[in-house]
Design a protein around this motif. Sequence first.
Motif, PDB file in Angstrom:
ATOM      1  N   UNK A  58     -62.110  63.866  15.088  1.00 13.21           N
ATOM      2  CA  UNK A  58     -61.228  62.775  15.410  1.00 13.21           C
ATOM      3  C   UNK A  58     -60.662  62.283  14.031  1.00 13.21           C
ATOM      4  N   UNK A  59     -61.398  62.209  13.000  1.00 17.95           N
ATOM      5  CA  UNK A  59     -60.965  61.985  11.494  1.00 17.95           C
ATOM      6  C   UNK A  59     -59.761  62.739  11.107  1.00 17.95           C
ATOM      7  N   UNK A  60     -59.934  64.085  11.317  1.00 15.60           N
ATOM      8  CA  UNK A  60     -58.928  65.033  10.745  1.00 15.60           C
ATOM      9  C   UNK A  60     -57.693  64.990  11.788  1.00 15.60           C
ATOM     10  N   UNK A  62     -56.630  62.235  13.390  1.00 14.49           N
ATOM     11  CA  UNK A  62     -56.040  60.832  12.994  1.00 14.49           C
ATOM     12  C   UNK A  62     -55.345  60.797  11.941  1.00 14.49           C
ATOM     13  N   UNK A  63     -55.671  61.766  10.880  1.00 14.92           N
ATOM     14  CA  UNK A  63     -54.666  62.036   9.764  1.00 14.92           C
ATOM     15  C   UNK A  63     -53.469  62.559  10.208  1.00 14.92           C
ATOM     16  N   UNK A  64     -53.802  63.627  10.878  1.00 15.87           N
ATOM     17  CA  UNK A  64     -52.341  64.305  11.522  1.00 15.87           C
ATOM     18  C   UNK A  64     -51.488  63.480  12.451  1.00 15.87           C
ATOM     19  N   UNK A  65     -52.262  62.491  13.255  1.00  8.49           N
ATOM     20  CA  UNK A  65     -51.310  61.770  14.018  1.00  8.49           C
ATOM     21  C   UNK A  65     -50.792  60.560  13.467  1.00  8.49           C
ATOM     22  N   UNK A  66     -51.345  60.084  12.321  1.00  8.38           N
ATOM     23  CA  UNK A  66     -50.710  59.003  11.623  1.00  8.38           C
ATOM     24  C   UNK A  66     -49.287  59.580  11.066  1.00  8.38           C
ATOM     25  N   UNK A  67     -49.448  60.582  10.472  1.00  9.34           N
ATOM     26  CA  UNK A  67     -48.324  61.023   9.988  1.00  9.34           C
ATOM     27  C   UNK A  67     -47.207  61.480  10.789  1.00  9.34           C
ATOM     28  N   UNK A  68     -47.390  61.902  12.223  1.00  7.89           N
ATOM     29  CA  UNK A  68     -46.475  62.180  13.072  1.00  7.89           C
ATOM     30  C   UNK A  68     -46.076  60.829  13.640  1.00  7.89           C
ATOM     31  N   UNK A  69     -46.831  59.951  13.961  1.00  2.00           N
ATOM     32  CA  UNK A  69     -46.309  58.873  14.519  1.00  2.00           C
ATOM     33  C   UNK A  69     -45.562  58.123  13.831  1.00  2.00           C
ATOM     34  N   UNK A  70     -46.008  57.769  12.422  1.00  2.00           N
ATOM     35  CA  UNK A  70     -45.131  57.085  11.479  1.00  2.00           C
ATOM     36  C   UNK A  70     -43.803  57.537  11.076  1.00  2.00           C
ATOM     37  N   UNK A  71     -43.850  59.033  11.017  1.00  2.00           N
ATOM     38  CA  UNK A  71     -42.590  59.551  10.638  1.00  2.00           C
ATOM     39  C   UNK A  71     -41.742  59.962  11.581  1.00  2.00           C
ATOM     40  N   UNK A  72     -42.158  60.152  12.666  1.00  2.00           N
ATOM     41  CA  UNK A  72     -41.447  60.482  13.966  1.00  2.00           C
ATOM     42  C   UNK A  72     -41.246  59.799  15.112  1.00  2.00           C
ATOM     43  N   UNK A  88     -54.164  48.967  10.122  1.00  2.00           N
ATOM     44  CA  UNK A  88     -54.153  48.564  11.364  1.00  2.00           C
ATOM     45  C   UNK A  88     -54.375  49.940  12.260  1.00  2.00           C
ATOM     46  N   UNK A  89     -53.590  50.936  11.680  1.00  3.61           N
ATOM     47  CA  UNK A  89     -53.784  52.406  12.602  1.00  3.61           C
ATOM     48  C   UNK A  89     -55.193  52.896  12.170  1.00  3.61           C
ATOM     49  N   UNK A  90     -55.869  52.539  11.217  1.00  4.54           N
ATOM     50  CA  UNK A  90     -57.309  52.894  10.935  1.00  4.54           C
ATOM     51  C   UNK A  90     -58.363  52.187  11.952  1.00  4.54           C
ATOM     52  N   UNK A  91     -57.973  50.614  11.849  1.00  2.00           N
ATOM     53  CA  UNK A  91     -58.786  49.992  12.418  1.00  2.00           C
ATOM     54  C   UNK A  91     -58.556  50.394  14.135  1.00  2.00           C
ATOM     55  N   UNK A 138     -50.538  50.848  19.220  1.00  2.67           N
ATOM     56  CA  UNK A 138     -49.547  51.227  18.325  1.00  2.67           C
ATOM     57  C   UNK A 138     -48.221  50.230  18.319  1.00  2.67           C
ATOM     58  N   UNK A 139     -47.646  50.444  19.580  1.00  3.40           N
ATOM     59  CA  UNK A 139     -46.266  49.721  20.033  1.00  3.40           C
ATOM     60  C   UNK A 139     -46.636  48.300  19.611  1.00  3.40           C
TER      61      UNK A 139
END
Length: 162
Positions: A58-60, A62-72, A88-91, A138-139
């Motif tokens: 889940x941690x791995x 989460x890192x992938x999805x943060x980048x995808x959600x924030x930048x796309x 906030x994303x991490x929390x 997130x929204x």
Amino acid sequence: MSQLSLIRDTYIRFQVLVHEVAKFGVVGAIGFVVQLGVQNALYPGHGVGAVTAVVIAYTVATLVTFVGNRHWAFKHRKGGGLGQETMLFVALNVVGIFIQVGIVYFVVHGLGHGDRLSYNIATIIGIGIGTMFRLFTYRRFVFRTPAAPASAEQLEPETSGR
């Protein structure tokens, strides 16, 4: 009003939401593949417990999805800046992992179904419930305000020949 114009008008009204959900889904699908790949590489047979494997995977993911959600997926939205969005994303992902781990824990330890099929089904159910929670939060809290609703990034890349 014809049925086609009703569909078109509804799409126009919800265009930004449709694009966000579609992109969130693509990012989530990538995260899903990453998570299942990592957790199945760790459990069973590598000395890593079921819940520990879920947390690491889940941690791995989460890192992938943060980048995808924030930048796309939510690129067109204004958040509180990288630091606030990350916190906030991490929390919210901590809450999301408790949802997912709770379901896996209940199935594996509460019901005694530690086989790979039950484990993966519990993981998928946990991911599904956690995904609904994450999309809403997130929204609402991380990537809050659309910068320009009418000019949100399209799913298709623009061509330079216009």
